[in-house]
Design a protein around this motif. Sequence first.
Motif, mmCIF file in Angstrom:
data_model
loop_
_atom_site.group_PDB
_atom_site.id
_atom_site.type_symbol
_atom_site.label_atom_id
_atom_site.label_comp_id
_atom_site.label_asym_id
_atom_site.label_seq_id
_atom_site.Cartn_x
_atom_site.Cartn_y
_atom_site.Cartn_z
ATOM 1 N N CYS A 7 4.457 -18.549 31.412
ATOM 2 C CA CYS A 7 5.631 -19.469 30.812
ATOM 3 C C CYS A 7 5.645 -20.764 31.616
ATOM 4 O O CYS A 7 5.417 -20.761 32.896
ATOM 5 C CB CYS A 7 6.791 -18.613 31.326
ATOM 6 N N THR A 40 9.317 -23.797 27.894
ATOM 7 C CA THR A 40 8.772 -23.414 26.588
ATOM 8 C C THR A 40 8.191 -21.936 27.138
ATOM 9 O O THR A 40 7.204 -21.824 27.738
ATOM 10 C CB THR A 40 7.619 -24.205 26.379
ATOM 11 N N CYS A 41 8.707 -20.930 26.567
ATOM 12 C CA CYS A 41 8.255 -19.596 26.680
ATOM 13 C C CYS A 41 8.372 -18.634 25.822
ATOM 14 O O CYS A 41 9.146 -18.709 24.668
ATOM 15 C CB CYS A 41 9.100 -18.881 27.707
ATOM 16 N N VAL A 42 7.204 -17.789 25.653
ATOM 17 C CA VAL A 42 6.940 -16.914 24.504
ATOM 18 C C VAL A 42 7.785 -15.401 25.038
ATOM 19 O O VAL A 42 7.444 -15.238 26.330
ATOM 20 C CB VAL A 42 5.722 -16.640 24.014
ATOM 21 N N ARG A 63 9.606 -14.239 20.260
ATOM 22 C CA ARG A 63 10.308 -15.499 19.744
ATOM 23 C C ARG A 63 9.959 -16.406 20.748
ATOM 24 O O ARG A 63 9.315 -16.235 22.044
ATOM 25 C CB ARG A 63 11.969 -15.263 20.017
ATOM 26 N N ASN A 64 10.416 -17.652 20.462
ATOM 27 C CA ASN A 64 10.366 -18.975 21.400
ATOM 28 C C ASN A 64 11.808 -18.848 22.262
ATOM 29 O O ASN A 64 12.919 -18.994 21.835
ATOM 30 C CB ASN A 64 10.057 -20.002 20.544
ATOM 31 N N SER A 65 11.588 -19.137 23.474
ATOM 32 C CA SER A 65 12.755 -18.977 24.362
ATOM 33 C C SER A 65 13.829 -20.331 23.809
ATOM 34 O O SER A 65 14.841 -19.985 24.213
ATOM 35 C CB SER A 65 12.741 -18.854 25.787
ATOM 36 N N THR A 66 13.245 -21.319 23.366
ATOM 37 C CA THR A 66 14.109 -22.266 23.215
ATOM 38 C C THR A 66 14.647 -22.312 21.777
ATOM 39 O O THR A 66 15.787 -23.020 21.715
ATOM 40 C CB THR A 66 13.297 -23.776 23.257
#
Length: 68
Positions: free
Chosen positions: A17, A21-23, A35-38
């Motif tokens: 991560c 921007t994190c998966v 999901r995308n953390s954003t």
Amino acid sequence: MTVISTADLAWRKSRRCEATTCVEVASIGPAVGVRNSTDPDVHLEFSGTAWTAFVAGLDRTRTGRPAE
């Protein structure tokens, strides 16, 4: 289409991560949510079999092993 509340799921962030921007992944019954953390209100859902194959493919790519 079935709507599933993902608010109570235990989402886990990727070890790779970056700052914002994190998966994230979570178990959704027998499936896996990604999901995308954003944008946490939207997720993709994969069967356990498809997710296992995807992760195995990533591992083969990382180690340079040929596909089985």
